[in-house]
Design an enzyme around this catalytic site. Structure first.
Site, PDB file in Angstrom:
ATOM      1  N   ASN A 142      32.387  39.950  27.840  1.00 44.75           N
ATOM      2  CA  ASN A 142      31.471  39.989  28.979  1.00 44.75           C
ATOM      3  C   ASN A 142      31.617  41.318  29.708  1.00 44.75           C
ATOM      4  O   ASN A 142      31.547  42.366  29.072  1.00 44.75           O
ATOM      5  CB  ASN A 142      31.568  38.752  29.876  1.00 44.75           C
ATOM      6  CG  ASN A 142      32.916  38.456  30.493  1.00 44.75           C
ATOM      7  OD1 ASN A 142      33.852  38.082  29.795  1.00 44.75           O
ATOM      8  ND2 ASN A 142      33.026  38.599  31.797  1.00 44.75           N
ATOM      9  N   ASP A 143      31.803  41.361  31.002  1.00 49.04           N
ATOM     10  CA  ASP A 143      31.622  42.554  31.827  1.00 49.04           C
ATOM     11  C   ASP A 143      32.148  43.852  31.218  1.00 49.04           C
ATOM     12  O   ASP A 143      33.291  43.905  30.742  1.00 49.04           O
ATOM     13  CB  ASP A 143      32.355  42.381  33.159  1.00 49.04           C
ATOM     14  CG  ASP A 143      32.004  41.109  33.880  1.00 49.04           C
ATOM     15  OD1 ASP A 143      31.094  40.396  33.433  1.00 49.04           O
ATOM     16  OD2 ASP A 143      32.645  40.820  34.893  1.00 49.04           O
ATOM     17  N   GLN A 159      35.588  42.953  29.212  1.00 50.68           N
ATOM     18  CA  GLN A 159      36.245  41.656  29.206  1.00 50.68           C
ATOM     19  C   GLN A 159      36.168  41.081  27.791  1.00 50.68           C
ATOM     20  O   GLN A 159      35.078  40.969  27.209  1.00 50.68           O
ATOM     21  CB  GLN A 159      35.554  40.730  30.194  1.00 50.68           C
ATOM     22  CG  GLN A 159      35.713  41.133  31.647  1.00 50.68           C
ATOM     23  CD  GLN A 159      37.103  40.838  32.163  1.00 50.68           C
ATOM     24  OE1 GLN A 159      37.387  39.734  32.621  1.00 50.68           O
ATOM     25  NE2 GLN A 159      37.991  41.823  32.098  1.00 50.68           N
ATOM     26  N   TRP A 167      34.305  32.217  26.546  1.00 51.77           N
ATOM     27  CA  TRP A 167      35.085  32.887  27.582  1.00 51.77           C
ATOM     28  C   TRP A 167      36.515  32.349  27.619  1.00 51.77           C
ATOM     29  O   TRP A 167      36.767  31.165  27.469  1.00 51.77           O
ATOM     30  CB  TRP A 167      34.422  32.695  28.944  1.00 51.77           C
ATOM     31  CG  TRP A 167      35.113  33.455  30.035  1.00 51.77           C
ATOM     32  CD1 TRP A 167      34.818  34.705  30.464  1.00 51.77           C
ATOM     33  CD2 TRP A 167      36.226  33.004  30.815  1.00 51.77           C
ATOM     34  NE1 TRP A 167      35.675  35.085  31.480  1.00 51.77           N
ATOM     35  CE2 TRP A 167      36.558  34.061  31.707  1.00 51.77           C
ATOM     36  CE3 TRP A 167      36.985  31.845  30.853  1.00 51.77           C
ATOM     37  CZ2 TRP A 167      37.605  33.966  32.625  1.00 51.77           C
ATOM     38  CZ3 TRP A 167      38.027  31.753  31.757  1.00 51.77           C
ATOM     39  CH2 TRP A 167      38.327  32.803  32.626  1.00 51.77           C
ATOM     40  N   SER A 200      38.038  42.049  35.487  1.00 42.14           N
ATOM     41  CA  SER A 200      37.279  43.298  35.537  1.00 42.14           C
ATOM     42  C   SER A 200      37.905  44.335  36.463  1.00 42.14           C
ATOM     43  O   SER A 200      38.628  44.001  37.400  1.00 42.14           O
ATOM     44  CB  SER A 200      35.843  43.018  35.983  1.00 42.14           C
ATOM     45  OG  SER A 200      35.168  42.266  35.016  1.00 42.14           O
ATOM     46  N   ARG A 282      38.461  40.479  43.788  1.00 41.82           N
ATOM     47  CA  ARG A 282      38.552  40.978  42.414  1.00 41.82           C
ATOM     48  C   ARG A 282      37.640  42.176  42.153  1.00 41.82           C
ATOM     49  O   ARG A 282      36.871  42.603  42.997  1.00 41.82           O
ATOM     50  CB  ARG A 282      38.219  39.859  41.432  1.00 41.82           C
ATOM     51  CG  ARG A 282      36.858  39.219  41.591  1.00 41.82           C
ATOM     52  CD  ARG A 282      36.658  38.157  40.514  1.00 41.82           C
ATOM     53  NE  ARG A 282      35.424  37.415  40.677  1.00 41.82           N
ATOM     54  CZ  ARG A 282      35.319  36.276  41.353  1.00 41.82           C
ATOM     55  NH1 ARG A 282      36.385  35.745  41.929  1.00 41.82           N
ATOM     56  NH2 ARG A 282      34.149  35.645  41.454  1.00 41.82           N
ATOM     57  N   TRP A 420      25.156  34.044  33.109  1.00 40.66           N
ATOM     58  CA  TRP A 420      26.191  33.010  33.100  1.00 40.66           C
ATOM     59  C   TRP A 420      25.626  31.604  32.959  1.00 40.66           C
ATOM     60  O   TRP A 420      26.368  30.660  32.671  1.00 40.66           O
ATOM     61  CB  TRP A 420      27.042  33.110  34.363  1.00 40.66           C
ATOM     62  CG  TRP A 420      28.115  34.136  34.237  1.00 40.66           C
ATOM     63  CD1 TRP A 420      28.262  35.283  34.957  1.00 40.66           C
ATOM     64  CD2 TRP A 420      29.213  34.126  33.305  1.00 40.66           C
ATOM     65  NE1 TRP A 420      29.372  35.987  34.542  1.00 40.66           N
ATOM     66  CE2 TRP A 420      29.969  35.296  33.534  1.00 40.66           C
ATOM     67  CE3 TRP A 420      29.617  33.256  32.295  1.00 40.66           C
ATOM     68  CZ2 TRP A 420      31.114  35.602  32.793  1.00 40.66           C
ATOM     69  CZ3 TRP A 420      30.756  33.557  31.555  1.00 40.66           C
ATOM     70  CH2 TRP A 420      31.489  34.718  31.814  1.00 40.66           C
TER      71      TRP A 420
END
Length: 599
Positions: A142-143, A159, A167, A200, A282, A420
Site C-alpha cells: 500500500n502507501d 508499505q 494487509w 508509513s 503517524r 480502502w
C-alpha cells in the site's frame, strides 16, 4: 584404512579439501510444545515455503534464534483447509533452524505442506499485472513511503507484507529507478521489529556538517540537507506501530539511516517521538525548514497535523498544528506532505496534502489538499474551514506523497492506486495493489482560488509513439489494444464516448453540467459493491467554462488515468476487463490521437 584416513585428515587440515563429511540433506520435523508447534530444520535451505489461505485468521510465525529481544513474530494466514499460494520465509545461515508457530490448529493442512527450498518462483502469474505501474513481484503493497532521489536513483519505499497478499506485517519494501517508470525491486529495506510494524513515513538526503566527518550521525549535534557529495546518506522516519501498547501510545516515530543507497538500514533503536496521548499519531514527513534553518517534520495527529523542528533529526520540539475543523468532515488525517509550488505572478504557494480515510467524496479514501502560506512556524490556509479540494477525483488515488531532493527541482507525486473500501478484495493473488504513475504537481489559479494540478512526468511523455488504428462509423478500432495506450482527444460539452471490448464491458465518459464523469459500472470484474460508483471532476470550476475540454487517457492493463486540460482535473480509476478495451466510440469527440506507450 585407519592409517590412511589419518593421513587424509592430516592432509585435509593442510589443504582443506579431503575427508570432509558429506553435508546432511535438508530436512525438518515437527514437535509440539504446548500451544507452539516447532519446525526443527536440519541443514536449512534458504527458505521454508509457507502455504497461505487468504480467508483464514492469522497465525504467528517466527524464526527462533534464542534471542527474545531480536526474534520477531510475523502474522501469516497459514492454510487450514486449502492452499491459495506460498510465501518464502528465510531460515538464516546456521547449521540448523527453528521456526515457531502459534495460533494454528494441529490439523491445519499447512503443517503437512511446508516445503524447504533454495529458490522462490517470482515469475508473473497474473493477467492484470500492469505494464508501466509498479507492483511488487509478490505480496501486499500500500502507501508509497520514503520517496527520495540520490546518486542517479529514485527510491520508492512502500508499505509491504512479504508474507501474504492482504494487509499485515508492515515492512518498508524498496524499489529503485532512473526514470520512475522502469523499477528494480530490491529486498525489503526496513523490517518489522519488536517496536512494532513499520508504518508509513518519509526520507530525505542528509549529511554531517564540515569538520564532523566520521561522527556517528546518530550522535551528531547538527545534521544538514545533503548536497550530492560523498558522505550523503538517506535519513528515514517511519511510524512504529506496536499493538501491544495501549492505543494512545501505540504509534511512535522512529529514525533510521542508510549509507548504502537504501539497501540496508541502521535503526536508531527506540522510537524518538511519542504521541501526546492522541489515538492516531503517524506518517511523519521530513522537510528542510529554511525559515528556521532546521529540519521540519509534519505528523498526522488524529484530525489535525502537527509540526515539529529539530537540528539533529533526533531531538524534536513541537512547533504548531493545523487542521482542526478544516476540510471534509468527518475524516481521519493520514499520510501528510508539505511543500511549496511556484505560482505565476505571485509568491510561491505552500501546499499541504492530507490523505483522508474515510471521507472521500465518492467513498472510502482520497487525497485532500490545502493551499496557503508558511512563515516557518505556522501554516495559514487560504480558504475557509469548510472548503474541500481533492487532488484527484477518481476512486483509486490515495496516500499520495512526493519525492524529496528531486534533481530538477520538480515536485513529483506518486499515489497508491486503490481504495480502502475494497483494497484487500481486488482480483489478484500473487500480489495485490499497484502505484499510480509519477505526476508532476503544479499550482494554478481558476476563478478566484488556487488549485494544484497533476501532469504525467516528462519521462512518461517521452515513451509515446503513434499506434495503429482503424476508422469506424463514429469512432476508432484500437488495433494495439493489447498494449498500454495513451489516447488524446477533444470532448464537447453535452456528449459522451465509450471504451469497450468484445465482451460488452465498457467505460463511459460524459461531459455535462460542468462535470466530466467516468462510469465503470460495466467495466469488467466488479470486486465489491463499493467499486462501481461513478466518479466525476468539476471541470468548469477547475478549467473554466468551455465548449470542449482536452482529455488525455493513460490506459494500462487494469487502470485508466485521465488528465483534463493538461492536468487541471485528474481522475484515477481501476478497471478489470476480461479483455482489453479495443474500440472507442462516441459523438462530439475530435482530434483523436492514439499513442502506444513504448516501454
Amino acid at each position: 584404512m585407519k592409517t590412511t584416513c589419518s593421513i587424509l585428515l592430516a592432509s585435509a587440515a593442510l589443504l582443506g579439501t579431503a575427508c570432509q563429511q558429506p553435508k546432511e540433506a535438508p530436512s525438518f520435523r515437527l514437535e509440539n510444545y504446548g500451544d507452539t508447534v516447532a519446525v526443527l530444520v536440519t541443514s536449512p535451505t534458504k527458505y521454508i515455503l509457507l502455504p497461505v489461505q487468504e480467508d483464514q485468521p492469522e497465525a504467528v510465525v517466527r524464526l527462533n534464534t534464542g534471542n527474545e529481544v531480536e526474534d520477531v513474530w510475523m502474522d501469516v494466514r497459514l492454510a487450514r483447509d486449502t492452499v491459495d499460494y506460498y510465501v518464502p520465509f528465510k531460515l538464516g545461515e546456521g547449521q540448523t533452524a527453528r521456526i515457531d508457530i502459534l495460533n494454528l490448529p494441529q490439523e491445519a493442512v499447512a503443517l503437512n505442506l511446508l516445503q524447504l527450498s533454495d529458490t522462490f518462483d517470482k515469475s508473473n502469474r497474473e493477467y492484470y499485472r500492469p505494464a508501466y505501474h509498479f507492483t511488487p513481484a509478490y505480496g501486499w503493497m500500500n502507501d508509497p513511503n520514503g520517496m527520495t532521489y540520490l546518486n542517479g536513483e529514485y527510491h520508492l519505499f512502500y508499505q509491504y507484507n512479504p508474507y501474504g497478499s492482504k494487509w499485515g506485517n508492515m515492512h518498508w519494501g524498496h524499489a529503485v529507478s532512473s526514470d520512475m517508470i522502469h523499477w528494480t525491486e530490491l529486498d525489503p529495506a526496513i523490517a518489522r521489529d519488536n517496536y512494532g510494524q513499520i508504518f508509513s513515513g518519509s526520507s530525505y538526503i542528509a549529511r554531517l556538517p564540515k569538520g564532523a566527518e566520521g561522527t556517528d550521525p546518530f550522535k551528531a549535534d547538527i545534521l544538514l540537507p545533503g548536497n550530492g557529495t560523498e558522505g550523503d546518506f538517506i535519513a528515514s522516519y517511519y511510524t512504529s506501530d506496536n499493538g501491544k501498547l495501549e492505543r494512545a501510545l501505540q504509534e511512535q516515530q522512529s529514525f533510521a539511516i542508510s549509507t548504502d543507497g537504501g539497501r540496508t538500514y541502521r535503526k536508531y533503536g527506540a522510537p524518538v517521538l511519542k504521541s501526546d496521548g492522541r489515538r492516531d499519531f503517524r506518517d511523519p514527513k521530513l522537510f528542510w525548514n529554511e525559515q528556521r534553518n532546521e529540519w521540519g517534520m509534519i505528523v498526522s495527529a488524529d484530525n489535525e497535523m502537527q509540526f515539529y523542528g529539530s537540528k539533529n533529526l533526533r531531538d524534536w520540539t513541537y512547533v504548531s498544528a493545523f487542521g482542526d475543523g478544516y476540510g471534509v468532515q468527518p475524516r481521519q488525517f493520514e499520510c501528510p506532505d508539505f511543500f511549496s509550488l511556484p505560482l505565476e505572478g505571485q509568491k510561491d504557494k505552500w501546499v499541504m496534502i492530507v490523505n483522508v480515510n474515510p471521507g472521500f467524496w465518492f467513498g472510502g479514501s482520497g487525497s485532500e489538499y490545502f493551499t496557503g502560506s508558511f512563515d516557518g512556524n505556522q501554516f495559514k490556509c487560504d480558504n475557509k474551514k469548510e472548503t474541500v479540494k481533492w487532488l484527484d477525483w477518481g476512486k483509486d488515488h490515495y496516500a499520495a506523497v512526493t519525492f524529496s531532493c528531486e534533481p530538477q527541482g520538480r515536485v513529483i507525486s506518486m499515489p497508491w492506486m486503490s481504495n480502502w473500501q475494497y483494497a484487500n478484495d481486488l482480483p489478484t493473488r500473487q500480489y495485490r495493489s499497484q502505484m499510480g504513475m509519477a505526476r508532476e504537481l503544479f499550482a494554478f489559479v481558476s476563478g478566484n482560488d488556487t488549485y494544484v494540478g497533476q501532469r504525467p512526468v516528462a519521462e512518461m511523455l517521452s515513451l509515446l509513439k503513434p499506434a495503429q488504428t482503424e476508422t469506424l462509423a463514429n469512432g476508432i478500432q484500437l488495433t494495439e489494444a493489447d498494449k498500454p495506450l495513451c489516447i488524446d482527444l477533444d470532448m464537447k460539452n453535452g456528449t459522451s464516448f465509450t471504451l469497450a471490448n468484445p465482451e460488452g464491458e465498457k467505460v463511459v465518459f460524459t461531459a455535462a453540467e460542468g462535470r466530466i464523469t467516468m462510469n465503470r459500472q460495466q467495466s469488467g470484474i466488479i470486486p465489491t459493491q463499493d467499486f462501481p460508483v461513478d466518479t466525476w471532476a468539476p471541470v468548469a470550476q477547475l478549467c473554466g467554462k468551455q465548449d470542449s475540454y482536452h482529455l488525455q487517457l493513460w490506459i494500462d492493463k487494469c487502470s485508466i488515468e485521465m488528465f483534463v486540460d493538461g492536468g487541471k482535473a485528474v481522475m484515477t480509476n481501476l478497471v478489470y476487463p476480461h479483455s482489453p478495451y479495443n474500440t472507442l466510440k462516441g459523438e462530439g469527440i475530435s482530434n483523436i490521437k492514439v499513442s502506444e506507450i513504448a516501454l
